[in-house]
Every structure is written in C-alpha cells, then in structure tokens.
Design an enzyme around this catalytic site. Structure first.
Site, PDB file in Angstrom:
ATOM      1  N   HIS A  44      24.350  43.531  47.301  1.00 14.93           N
ATOM      2  CA  HIS A  44      25.079  43.204  46.079  1.00 14.93           C
ATOM      3  C   HIS A  44      24.329  43.578  44.807  1.00 14.93           C
ATOM      4  O   HIS A  44      24.914  43.535  43.724  1.00 14.93           O
ATOM      5  CB  HIS A  44      25.443  41.715  46.067  1.00 14.93           C
ATOM      6  CG  HIS A  44      26.799  41.451  45.494  1.00 14.93           C
ATOM      7  ND1 HIS A  44      27.486  40.276  45.707  1.00 14.93           N
ATOM      8  CD2 HIS A  44      27.608  42.198  44.713  1.00 14.93           C
ATOM      9  CE1 HIS A  44      28.655  40.321  45.091  1.00 14.93           C
ATOM     10  NE2 HIS A  44      28.748  41.473  44.469  1.00 14.93           N
ATOM     11  N   ASP A 103      32.103  35.287  46.348  1.00 16.60           N
ATOM     12  CA  ASP A 103      30.752  35.247  46.906  1.00 16.60           C
ATOM     13  C   ASP A 103      30.422  33.822  47.323  1.00 16.60           C
ATOM     14  O   ASP A 103      30.947  32.855  46.753  1.00 16.60           O
ATOM     15  CB  ASP A 103      29.760  35.710  45.827  1.00 16.60           C
ATOM     16  CG  ASP A 103      28.449  36.247  46.371  1.00 16.60           C
ATOM     17  OD1 ASP A 103      27.968  35.722  47.391  1.00 16.60           O
ATOM     18  OD2 ASP A 103      27.902  37.180  45.762  1.00 16.60           O
ATOM     19  N   HIS A 120      27.338  32.970  46.892  1.00 18.15           N
ATOM     20  CA  HIS A 120      26.185  32.754  46.016  1.00 18.15           C
ATOM     21  C   HIS A 120      26.549  33.085  44.572  1.00 18.15           C
ATOM     22  O   HIS A 120      27.354  33.984  44.313  1.00 18.15           O
ATOM     23  CB  HIS A 120      25.019  33.648  46.456  1.00 18.15           C
ATOM     24  CG  HIS A 120      24.668  33.506  47.906  1.00 18.15           C
ATOM     25  ND1 HIS A 120      25.299  34.248  48.884  1.00 18.15           N
ATOM     26  CD2 HIS A 120      23.778  32.707  48.531  1.00 18.15           C
ATOM     27  CE1 HIS A 120      24.803  33.910  50.071  1.00 18.15           C
ATOM     28  NE2 HIS A 120      23.877  32.981  49.884  1.00 18.15           N
ATOM     29  N   ASP A 141      24.429  34.381  42.376  1.00 14.66           N
ATOM     30  CA  ASP A 141      23.735  35.627  42.020  1.00 14.66           C
ATOM     31  C   ASP A 141      23.351  35.659  40.542  1.00 14.66           C
ATOM     32  O   ASP A 141      23.438  36.694  39.875  1.00 14.66           O
ATOM     33  CB  ASP A 141      24.590  36.848  42.384  1.00 14.66           C
ATOM     34  CG  ASP A 141      24.695  37.054  43.884  1.00 14.66           C
ATOM     35  OD1 ASP A 141      23.898  36.445  44.624  1.00 14.66           O
ATOM     36  OD2 ASP A 141      25.583  37.808  44.325  1.00 14.66           O
ATOM     37  N   HIS A 178      19.306  41.311  45.007  1.00 12.63           N
ATOM     38  CA  HIS A 178      20.711  41.041  45.322  1.00 12.63           C
ATOM     39  C   HIS A 178      21.106  39.614  44.933  1.00 12.63           C
ATOM     40  O   HIS A 178      22.300  39.302  44.920  1.00 12.63           O
ATOM     41  CB  HIS A 178      21.031  41.329  46.797  1.00 12.63           C
ATOM     42  CG  HIS A 178      20.532  40.323  47.784  1.00 12.63           C
ATOM     43  ND1 HIS A 178      21.089  40.189  49.043  1.00 12.63           N
ATOM     44  CD2 HIS A 178      19.530  39.415  47.736  1.00 12.63           C
ATOM     45  CE1 HIS A 178      20.457  39.230  49.717  1.00 12.63           C
ATOM     46  NE2 HIS A 178      19.514  38.759  48.948  1.00 12.63           N
ATOM     47  N   ASP A 223      31.811  40.113  47.917  1.00 13.84           N
ATOM     48  CA  ASP A 223      30.703  39.959  48.864  1.00 13.84           C
ATOM     49  C   ASP A 223      31.292  39.364  50.130  1.00 13.84           C
ATOM     50  O   ASP A 223      31.929  38.305  50.096  1.00 13.84           O
ATOM     51  CB  ASP A 223      29.647  39.020  48.265  1.00 13.84           C
ATOM     52  CG  ASP A 223      28.382  38.921  49.106  1.00 13.84           C
ATOM     53  OD1 ASP A 223      28.499  38.890  50.343  1.00 13.84           O
ATOM     54  OD2 ASP A 223      27.285  38.852  48.529  1.00 13.84           O
ATOM     55  N   ASP A 266      30.086  37.733  52.428  1.00 11.35           N
ATOM     56  CA  ASP A 266      29.670  36.368  52.770  1.00 11.35           C
ATOM     57  C   ASP A 266      30.462  35.307  52.001  1.00 11.35           C
ATOM     58  O   ASP A 266      30.270  34.110  52.223  1.00 11.35           O
ATOM     59  CB  ASP A 266      28.164  36.171  52.624  1.00 11.35           C
ATOM     60  CG  ASP A 266      27.647  36.133  51.186  1.00 11.35           C
ATOM     61  OD1 ASP A 266      28.414  35.810  50.251  1.00 11.35           O
ATOM     62  OD2 ASP A 266      26.453  36.430  50.986  1.00 11.35           O
ATOM     63  N   GLU A 294      27.525  43.709  51.038  1.00  9.67           N
ATOM     64  CA  GLU A 294      26.756  42.864  51.955  1.00  9.67           C
ATOM     65  C   GLU A 294      27.292  42.827  53.389  1.00  9.67           C
ATOM     66  O   GLU A 294      26.896  41.964  54.177  1.00  9.67           O
ATOM     67  CB  GLU A 294      26.629  41.426  51.417  1.00  9.67           C
ATOM     68  CG  GLU A 294      25.915  41.324  50.081  1.00  9.67           C
ATOM     69  CD  GLU A 294      24.398  41.465  50.169  1.00  9.67           C
ATOM     70  OE1 GLU A 294      23.862  41.606  51.296  1.00  9.67           O
ATOM     71  OE2 GLU A 294      23.750  41.448  49.098  1.00  9.67           O
TER      72      GLU A 294
END
Length: 310
Positions: A100, A127, A129, A131, A144, A230, A232, A275
C-alpha cells in the site's frame, strides 16, 4: 451510443514497503483470476500496460525510522508517472499492487490531475489499517503503514511533494472505511487531524448502507472519486491472502454493498488494488474475490434494478 470507457491495468510488483514478502506477486494473481476479462464483460475497453520495473527489495532494517526509503521513493515515482499518463489520456487507471505504500504515487498523480482539470477529489480508503503513521510513530518503519500521512504532508519531501504540490491531500478529502487496527500513537495523530474514519464499530452500529451514505455524502459531477482498496479490508475468513490479517472485517455481502454503492455514484475515476499476497492465499481465492468485488465497483449488481421514477 457513448464510447466505452478505457481502463488501464498497471502492475506494480513490489513488497518494498511491507513487512512480509509476497505482495510482489499480487498483480499476476489478479490477472490469473481473470480481471481483464471480468472488466471487459462490463462493457469496458481494457488495456493491460504490463508491470512497472523498479528496484528489488533489499530486505534491510529501518534507517532513521524508514525502511527502504530510497527504493520506496523510486517505485512511487514510477507509479506516479504511469498513473498520471493514463489520466491525461482519458483512461481509468487501476494500479495492481504491490503493497500500500504505492498509493502515495498513484494518489499524488490523481490529485495532480484533479488540480489541472478543476475537479474536487474524494478518496475512499478501504482498509483494516488507518495507514496514518509517521517515522516517529511507526513501530516498524514499514512505509506501507504511512501512505495517508505522506499524502497529507507528513513524511519525506520526496514523497509528500511527488505530484508537484505538498500536501497532495487534505484530511477532509479522505474517508477511511473498515478500520480496525490502529497503533496507539497513530490513533492520537488521526484524532488531531480530524481524519474521518468509519471503523468497524461504526459499521456494526450503523450498518453498511448508512456508513456508505455518509462516506459518499457531498459528491457531485465535478468530483473525481478514487478508491484505494487494500484487500485486508475484508474479513480474513473470506480473504486470507494478505500479509496483515485482522479479524472482524466486512463479510462478502457487506463488501459487495460497499462496492455497489460506490458504483452507483458513477464517479469512480481511478482505483488501487493493494496488499494481495498470493503466498498467504488458498488456491487464489482472495484474488478471485477481489476480482468479483472490482466487477461490482464497475457496475455488476446482484439484482437488475428498475430505474427510479422521477
């Protein structure tokens, strides 16, 4: 009859900003899962630009809070130039990651394009996360985990000014969706900058429909909508093929509704798919799911709905 939109696939096969090896194989996994044919089936003209070439992953320890900074900068410059060229040519770029950190390059290019054509920008960050780490906050130094912060002006000059203006984004232009893993220092930084985050508790309480209505509020025909997806973001029970799994993400139907509601705006102008890690996957099921969701983002729907009467 209007001409079909052209979608350009740009592979960025690197895990230079990540903690685990394997995201470099993501672009090919998406191709194997039939991404080009799926998008062509939606009536799009799809061209595959192949893969960008950049430095190999040296797999070194962080230096001054950043891991592989020189290599990350070079990869992001290449991504920026490729994405910007497609936007200038009127295509919809789809960046196939890769980790990412590469969204620094792609979104800097989108922001540059929006400035040149006078469009407002809205970024949907799907996402697990936030980030929004910096070199001072990150426990790992992996870039990332820093792209949103870099895009908002917090990071090395070579990354924050990649598109010719720093910062590339204002926090008010971003909507983060599905978040469920945030470092403690990063959490304070998110609050300090009033980043709009629809975390999984919000989705649990309000439901996907209301979440997406809020995330998409205020869009108009002069808005360029960029989706940074992303993988995830998804619950690992349905999408194990990522390096940083976090339990409790959206289900298949919740993710489909997200994509369908984004598609309903008709404003998607660019996309990152990030990702995907085939080394962690099971028979390419995560790549196939990602392709299914991308189809929905470009107009596939479960039901054929009659248009609303006005």
């Amino acid at each position: 009859m209007s001409a079909a939109r052209t979608v350009a696939l740009i592979g960025a096969p690197t895990d230079i900003g990540a903690n685990d090896r394997g995201a470099s194989m993501g672009p090919e996994a998406l191709r194997v899962a039939g991404l080009q044919g799926a998008l062509a089936g939606r009536g799009l003209n799809v061209v595959d630009r192949g893969n960008l070439n950049g430095p190999n992953n040296p797999w070194l320890a962080p230096v001054a809070g950043y891991r592989h900074l020189a290599e990350v900068i070079e990869w992001n410059r290449k991504v920026h130039d490729a994405v910007h060229a497609e936007l200038q040519g009127g295509s919809v770029p789809i960046l196939l990651g890769g980790d990412h950190c590469l969204s620094i390059g792609s979104i800097s290019a989108v922001a540059r394009h929006c400035r040149s054509v006078g469009k407002r920008l809205r970024v949907l960050w799907l996402d697990a996360h936030a980030d929004f780490n910096t070199s001072e906050l990150s426990p790992s130094g992996n870039i990332h985990g820093m792209p949103v912060a870099c895009l908002c002006g917090y990071g090395p000059t070579e990354l924050t000014s990649l598109g010719g203006q720093a910062p590339a984004l204002r926090p008010a232009w971003i909507r983060e969706i599905g978040i469920r893993s945030v470092d403690s220092g990063e959490k304070r930084f998110v609050h300090d900058h009033h980043l709009e985050v629809f975390d999984m508790r919000y989705i649990d309480e309000m439901g996907v429909r209301q979440t997406m209505e809020h995330a998409l509020e205020g869009l108009d025909r002069d808005t360029h909508l960029h989706v940074s997806f992303d993988v995830d973001f998804l619950d690992p029970e349905i999408a194990p093929g990522v390096g940083t799994t976090v339990p409790g993400g959206p289900s298949y139907r919740e993710a489909q509704l997200c994509m369908e509601m984004i598609a309903d705006t008709g404003l998607v102008g660019s996309l990152d798919v990030m990702e995907l890690n085939p080394a962690m996957d099971v028979r390419n099921k995560t790549a196939e799911l990602a392709v299914d969701l991308i189809e929905s983002l470009f107009g596939k729907s479960t039901l054929v709905r009659k248009p609303l009467r006005t």
